[in-house]
Design a protein around this motif. Structure first.
Motif, short mmCIF file in Angstrom:
data_model
loop_
_atom_site.label_atom_id
_atom_site.label_comp_id
_atom_site.label_asym_id
_atom_site.label_seq_id
_atom_site.Cartn_x
_atom_site.Cartn_y
_atom_site.Cartn_z
N LEU A 40 23.28 -73.79 8.00
CA LEU A 40 21.96 -73.69 8.62
C LEU A 40 21.58 -72.26 8.94
O LEU A 40 20.46 -71.83 8.69
N GLY A 41 22.52 -71.48 9.47
CA GLY A 41 22.23 -70.09 9.83
C GLY A 41 21.88 -69.21 8.65
O GLY A 41 21.26 -68.16 8.82
N ASP A 42 22.25 -69.63 7.44
CA ASP A 42 21.97 -68.85 6.22
C ASP A 42 20.76 -69.36 5.45
O ASP A 42 20.32 -68.73 4.50
N LEU A 43 20.24 -70.50 5.84
CA LEU A 43 19.21 -71.18 5.05
C LEU A 43 17.99 -70.30 4.78
O LEU A 43 17.54 -70.19 3.64
N GLY A 44 17.47 -69.66 5.80
CA GLY A 44 16.27 -68.85 5.63
C GLY A 44 16.44 -67.76 4.59
O GLY A 44 15.52 -67.47 3.81
N ALA A 45 17.61 -67.16 4.54
CA ALA A 45 17.89 -66.07 3.59
C ALA A 45 18.24 -66.59 2.20
O ALA A 45 18.26 -65.80 1.24
#
Length: 98
Positions: A40-45
């Motif tokens: 989840l913490g990497d999803l935007g990137a």
């Protein structure tokens, strides 16, 4: 929008993308066959790793993080759903893991 583990299983092998947003340490419990792991913490990137023209089902352990992921995906222009109950419900239903 929510989708059940059984409905998710019916879409395996189709055009739906399944994204597992759990942390790497949680994957020891198994993943849905064919799912892509993007925490989840990497999803935007990492949105560019997903095909915007294909629907996405977000999956986590219990359903909370996947709901946040589906909201993030929808805001970015994807057609996204969250699998209710997460991998806990998937395993409870006796569905296959990879």
């Amino acid at each position: 929008m929510d989708i059940t583990p059984q409905q998710t299983a019916e879409r395996l092998g189709g055009d739906t993308q399944i994204v597992d947003v759990r942390e790497a340490a949680e994957l020891a419990d198994g993943m849905i066959p064919g799912a892509r792991h993007i925490p989840l913490g990497d999803l935007g990137a990492r949105l560019d790793e997903l095909d915007r023209s294909r629907p996405v089902i977000a999956v986590c352990r219990s359903g909370r993080r996947s709901a946040a992921a589906a909201d993030q995906l929808t805001a970015a222009g994807y057609s996204a759903q969250t699998m209710v109950g997460g991998m806990l419900a998937w395993r409870s239903a006796g569905l296959p893991t990879a």
